[in-house]
Design a protein around this motif. Structure first.
Motif, PDB file in Angstrom:
ATOM      1  N   ASN A  80       0.841  -1.194   0.000  1.00 30.53           N
ATOM      2  CA  ASN A  80       0.000   0.000   0.000  1.00 30.53           C
ATOM      3  C   ASN A  80       0.875   1.242   0.000  1.00 30.53           C
ATOM      4  O   ASN A  80       2.088   1.189   0.180  1.00 30.53           O
ATOM      5  CB  ASN A  80      -0.940   0.002   1.214  1.00 30.53           C
ATOM      6  CG  ASN A  80      -0.181  -0.092   2.504  1.00 30.53           C
ATOM      7  OD1 ASN A  80       0.476   0.852   2.925  1.00 30.53           O
ATOM      8  ND2 ASN A  80      -0.239  -1.251   3.151  1.00 30.53           N
ATOM      9  N   ALA A  81       0.236   2.401  -0.175  1.00 35.90           N
ATOM     10  CA  ALA A  81       0.965   3.660  -0.338  1.00 35.90           C
ATOM     11  C   ALA A  81       1.634   4.139   0.934  1.00 35.90           C
ATOM     12  O   ALA A  81       2.438   5.066   0.890  1.00 35.90           O
ATOM     13  CB  ALA A  81       0.009   4.735  -0.853  1.00 35.90           C
ATOM     14  N   LEU A  82       1.322   3.531   2.065  1.00 32.15           N
ATOM     15  CA  LEU A  82       1.961   3.949   3.313  1.00 32.15           C
ATOM     16  C   LEU A  82       3.408   3.493   3.404  1.00 32.15           C
ATOM     17  O   LEU A  82       4.151   3.956   4.265  1.00 32.15           O
ATOM     18  CB  LEU A  82       1.198   3.390   4.523  1.00 32.15           C
ATOM     19  CG  LEU A  82      -0.160   4.014   4.829  1.00 32.15           C
ATOM     20  CD1 LEU A  82      -0.812   3.289   5.999  1.00 32.15           C
ATOM     21  CD2 LEU A  82      -0.012   5.484   5.162  1.00 32.15           C
ATOM     22  N   ALA A  83       3.807   2.580   2.537  1.00 30.98           N
ATOM     23  CA  ALA A  83       5.155   2.019   2.622  1.00 30.98           C
ATOM     24  C   ALA A  83       6.226   3.103   2.557  1.00 30.98           C
ATOM     25  O   ALA A  83       7.225   3.048   3.281  1.00 30.98           O
ATOM     26  CB  ALA A  83       5.374   0.999   1.510  1.00 30.98           C
ATOM     27  N   ARG A  84       6.024   4.082   1.690  1.00 29.97           N
ATOM     28  CA  ARG A  84       7.015   5.144   1.537  1.00 29.97           C
ATOM     29  C   ARG A  84       7.249   5.879   2.846  1.00 29.97           C
ATOM     30  O   ARG A  84       8.382   6.101   3.267  1.00 29.97           O
ATOM     31  CB  ARG A  84       6.542   6.124   0.467  1.00 29.97           C
ATOM     32  CG  ARG A  84       7.530   7.233   0.153  1.00 29.97           C
ATOM     33  CD  ARG A  84       6.932   8.224  -0.827  1.00 29.97           C
ATOM     34  NE  ARG A  84       7.956   9.027  -1.470  1.00 29.97           N
ATOM     35  CZ  ARG A  84       7.700  10.067  -2.265  1.00 29.97           C
ATOM     36  NH1 ARG A  84       6.434  10.408  -2.493  1.00 29.97           N
ATOM     37  NH2 ARG A  84       8.681  10.744  -2.814  1.00 29.97           N
TER      38      ARG A  84
END
Length: 275
Positions: free
Chosen positions: A137-141
């Motif tokens: 998901n986009a929270l990884a960054r």
């Protein structure tokens, strides 16, 4: 306190030094603490020489915190003249401690947090859904960059399964690091491509952590990433990212957040929930 049966506390009582079970400590005992000792009770410090304690299981601070005899804050977790049951003395020694407060707190083990200082990520609130933490998901960054934990850099450690690798950092940071490593495979390489310019470390007073990064995505702007206590983060949020769109973080979304927060807090498995 089943996990602490092995521990003996050195106390001075009626002028005599003795080793006793921590459960037998009473008000008026003077407790002697040395480097590496687990703090056996909530105590007030009367004499210290270079004492620092690992408070990560209580406050999330990644660095050992200095303790001394002076009263420094009305916040009991912040004042320097108190230290608490279950934390560790990590540097030098404390020669004597006086006036143990009445210990009335019941300590519950959270999947090894108290006994082993280990946590793992279990659930996330993402795109307005609570999900098990097993998908990308986009929270990884942001979770990878706003994080100070690292894997110990040696061949034997790198060859272990991710969940078994030894790390440097506090329990919650390590839990997030391991989860991100499972998702993006090489957190250290990802961090090197998004170099850290500066950071503010988490503390029990500011209740947040942030870092600023240059990026490799052809965007000349710097990236600021932040995490911390929910009230601290929410008051700094104007928008929310949902289904690939950035929209106003209005009263509706605040209610959605509160509902998710309450649902996560009810989860039977007391693991780290990432919001």
């Amino acid at each position: 306190m089943e996990s602490f049966k092995y521990l003996q506390a050195c106390v001075v009582r009626h002028g005599e030094s003795r080793n006793i079970n921590p459960n037998k400590i009473v008000v008026g005992d003077i407790v002697e603490i040395h480097r590496g000792n687990r703090i056996p009770a909530d105590i007030r410090i009367i004499r210290a020489h270079g004492l620092k304690v690992d408070n990560s299981s209580l406050t999330g601070e990644s660095e050992p915190q200095a303790r001394r005899i002076e009263y420094t804050s009305d916040d009991i977790l912040e004042t320097r003249n108190l230290t608490f049951f279950g934390t560790f003395a990590v540097e030098k020694n404390l020669e004597a401690i006086e006036t143990v407060g009445s210990t009335t707190v019941i300590c519950a083990d959270k999947t090894g947090t108290l006994t082993q200082n280990q946590m793992s990520v279990a659930h996330m609130w993402f795109d307005n859904h609570i999900i098990d933490c097993d998908i990308d998901n986009a929270l990884a960054r942001y979770a990878s960059l706003c994080n100070t934990a690292t894997f110990k850099d040696n061949p034997s450690n790198r060859s272990r399964p991710i969940i078994q690798r030894e790390c440097e950092g506090d329990a919650s940071e390590i839990a997030i690091l391991k989860y991100m490593e499972a998702i993006i495979s090489n957190v250290s390489h990802y961090r090197s491509k998004n170099a850290k310019i500066c950071e503010v470390q988490f503390s029990s007073s500011n209740r947040y952590q942030l870092s600023i990064h240059s990026t490799y995505d052809q965007d000349e702007r710097y990236l600021l990433v932040m995490k911390g206590a929910s009230k601290t983060i929410l008051k700094n949020c104007a928008t929310i990212y949902v289904d690939g769109c950035e929209i106003e973080f209005n009263k509706f979304w605040k209610r959605q957040y509160e509902a998710a927060f309450n649902e996560l807090s009810k989860k039977k498995k007391k693991k780290l929930n990432f919001i």
